[in-house]
Design an enzyme around this catalytic site. Structure first.
Site, PDB file in Angstrom:
ATOM      1  N   HIS A  86     -27.695 -42.566  -6.007  1.00 47.49           N
ATOM      2  CA  HIS A  86     -27.154 -41.533  -5.105  1.00 47.49           C
ATOM      3  C   HIS A  86     -25.635 -41.594  -5.163  1.00 47.49           C
ATOM      4  O   HIS A  86     -25.050 -42.682  -5.188  1.00 47.49           O
ATOM      5  CB  HIS A  86     -27.642 -41.785  -3.673  1.00 47.49           C
ATOM      6  N   GLU A 112     -29.542 -46.049   2.929  1.00 49.15           N
ATOM      7  CA  GLU A 112     -30.412 -45.045   2.290  1.00 49.15           C
ATOM      8  C   GLU A 112     -31.614 -45.685   1.593  1.00 49.15           C
ATOM      9  O   GLU A 112     -32.262 -45.038   0.767  1.00 49.15           O
ATOM     10  CB  GLU A 112     -29.623 -44.199   1.276  1.00 49.15           C
ATOM     11  N   HIS A 168     -21.709 -38.898  -4.638  1.00 45.11           N
ATOM     12  CA  HIS A 168     -21.071 -37.693  -4.098  1.00 45.11           C
ATOM     13  C   HIS A 168     -20.155 -37.058  -5.152  1.00 45.11           C
ATOM     14  O   HIS A 168     -18.940 -37.041  -4.967  1.00 45.11           O
ATOM     15  CB  HIS A 168     -20.234 -38.053  -2.855  1.00 45.11           C
ATOM     16  N   GLU A 217     -26.298 -27.726 -23.176  1.00 45.61           N
ATOM     17  CA  GLU A 217     -27.225 -28.868 -23.169  1.00 45.61           C
ATOM     18  C   GLU A 217     -28.053 -28.993 -21.886  1.00 45.61           C
ATOM     19  O   GLU A 217     -29.031 -29.741 -21.858  1.00 45.61           O
ATOM     20  CB  GLU A 217     -26.439 -30.164 -23.374  1.00 45.61           C
ATOM     21  N   HIS A 234     -23.854 -32.888   0.888  1.00 43.00           N
ATOM     22  CA  HIS A 234     -23.696 -34.348   0.971  1.00 43.00           C
ATOM     23  C   HIS A 234     -23.532 -34.961  -0.421  1.00 43.00           C
ATOM     24  O   HIS A 234     -22.552 -35.650  -0.689  1.00 43.00           O
ATOM     25  CB  HIS A 234     -24.896 -34.965   1.707  1.00 43.00           C
TER      26      HIS A 234
HETATM   27  P1  13P Z   1     -24.398 -46.935   2.421  1.00 46.34           P
HETATM   28  O1  13P Z   1     -23.027 -47.536   2.522  1.00 46.34           O
HETATM   29  O2  13P Z   1     -25.301 -47.354   3.565  1.00 46.34           O
HETATM   30  O3  13P Z   1     -25.035 -47.172   1.066  1.00 46.34           O
HETATM   31  O4  13P Z   1     -24.263 -45.341   2.597  1.00 46.34           O
HETATM   32  C1  13P Z   1     -23.464 -44.607   1.714  1.00 46.34           C
HETATM   33  C2  13P Z   1     -23.893 -43.186   1.575  1.00 46.34           C
HETATM   34  O5  13P Z   1     -23.561 -42.542   0.585  1.00 46.34           O
HETATM   35  C3  13P Z   1     -24.702 -42.588   2.635  1.00 46.34           C
HETATM   36  O6  13P Z   1     -25.363 -41.441   2.180  1.00 46.34           O
HETATM   37 ZN    ZN Z   2     -24.142 -40.378   0.560  1.00 48.01          ZN
END
Ligand code: 13P
Ligand code: ZN
Length: 271
Positions: free
Chosen positions: A139, A116, A141, A169, A210
């Site tokens: 980033h 990414e 999840h 908040e 995602h």
């Molecule tokens: P990477 O292992 O390439 O960082 O990818 C993980 C991920 O969350 C893809 O969106």
């Molecule tokens: Zn991801």
């Protein structure tokens, strides 16, 4: 030369990724972080003339030439970073051609930066253009945020409004709201460009079904943004199927924003 393992930025990456793993936001290799470093500070730990490898970027990062980042490796598990930072993290400098990165440290098993990286570097460029102090792009999840993606409209005004309603908040922590992208193929330059476009306006961007992107001046600020969204999403997922008896009204959110003096998205409130 000082030992890089003792550098505060390596320590921050280790602690933050371990914490995110513990919170369940980064299963397997899920998630990635890039952190723009101060060149003079890096020079205390590494010989900046010693390039270990050249790694192609696959896109033009000319505005970032010479900038140095510490970045999580692709396919690497957040779970394992603390115990083996040199294998799971890398420090790269954007080369003079703007098309490649120079590896200064890390990725010791021959690995490379996150898939990414286009979304990260394009987001850094976008955030730096509106906030020259931006350093971190993150980033992950987060479970409840992701769950909410499946039961809530993926509309940034509606999504932001619902989150603002869930914790007092929220409007103070992210008055700029949260950008939302539809499901898109990850790892591509296209998702990177779409993310960066949103990052001009928002410090938080949902990648539909995602995960989430956050950006900020420090690791704490960026983590705190995502943490607050995730808390609000958790409250939403715990209550969405129950009759709502009480709510934080728009006039109360306005009162909060005005009291704390934040520049909020007025068009995201009713009336
Ligand atoms: P990477 O292992 O390439 O960082 O990818 C993980 C991920 O969350 C893809 O969106
Ligand atoms: Zn991801």
């Amino acid at each position: 030369m000082k030992n890089i393992i003792n550098a505060s930025f390596v320590e921050e990456m280790r602690k933050t990724t371990a914490n995110m793993y513990q919170l369940g936001w980064d299963e397997r290799n899920g998630g990635n972080i890039s952190y723009l470093l101060d060149t003079n500070e890096v020079a205390e730990y590494l010989d900046l003339n010693e390039v270990k490898r050249i790694i192609p970027l696959g896109f033009d990062a000319a505005p970032l030439i010479g900038k140095i980042f510490i970045v999580t490796g692709t396919g690497k598990y957040f779970k394992n970073i603390d115990a083996d930072p040199e294998n799971n993290l890398g420090i790269v400098r954007i080369a003079a051609d703007g098309q490649t990165a120079e590896l200064l440290w890390g990725y010791s098993d021959g690995g490379k930066f996150t898939s990414e990286f286009p979304a990260h570097l394009m987001s850094h460029m976008a955030r730096l253009s509106v906030d020259p102090k931006n350093c971190v792009v993150m980033h992950c999840h987060p479970t409840h945020t992701l769950a909410m993606n499946f039961v809530h409209e993926l509309d940034e005004r509606k999504f932001t409004h619902t989150l603002w309603e869930m914790c007092t908040e929220c409007i103070v922590v992210f008055p700029d709201g949260i950008g939302v992208l539809p499901w898109m193929l990850c790892g591509t330059n296209s998702i990177g460009e779409a993310t960066a476009e949103k990052m001009r306006e928002f410090r938080l961007v949902i990648w539909g079904m995602h995960g989430i992107y956050g950006a900020g001046k420090t690791m704490d600020e960026t983590f705190g943004l995502i943490e607050t969204v995730e808390k609000a999403a958790q409250i939403y997922m715990l209550t969405a199927h129950l009759p709502r008896i009480n709510t934080i009204r728009d006039d109360q959110m306005k009162e909060l924003a005005e009291y704390f003096g934040v520049d909020y998205r007025k068009d995201f409130l009713d009336g």
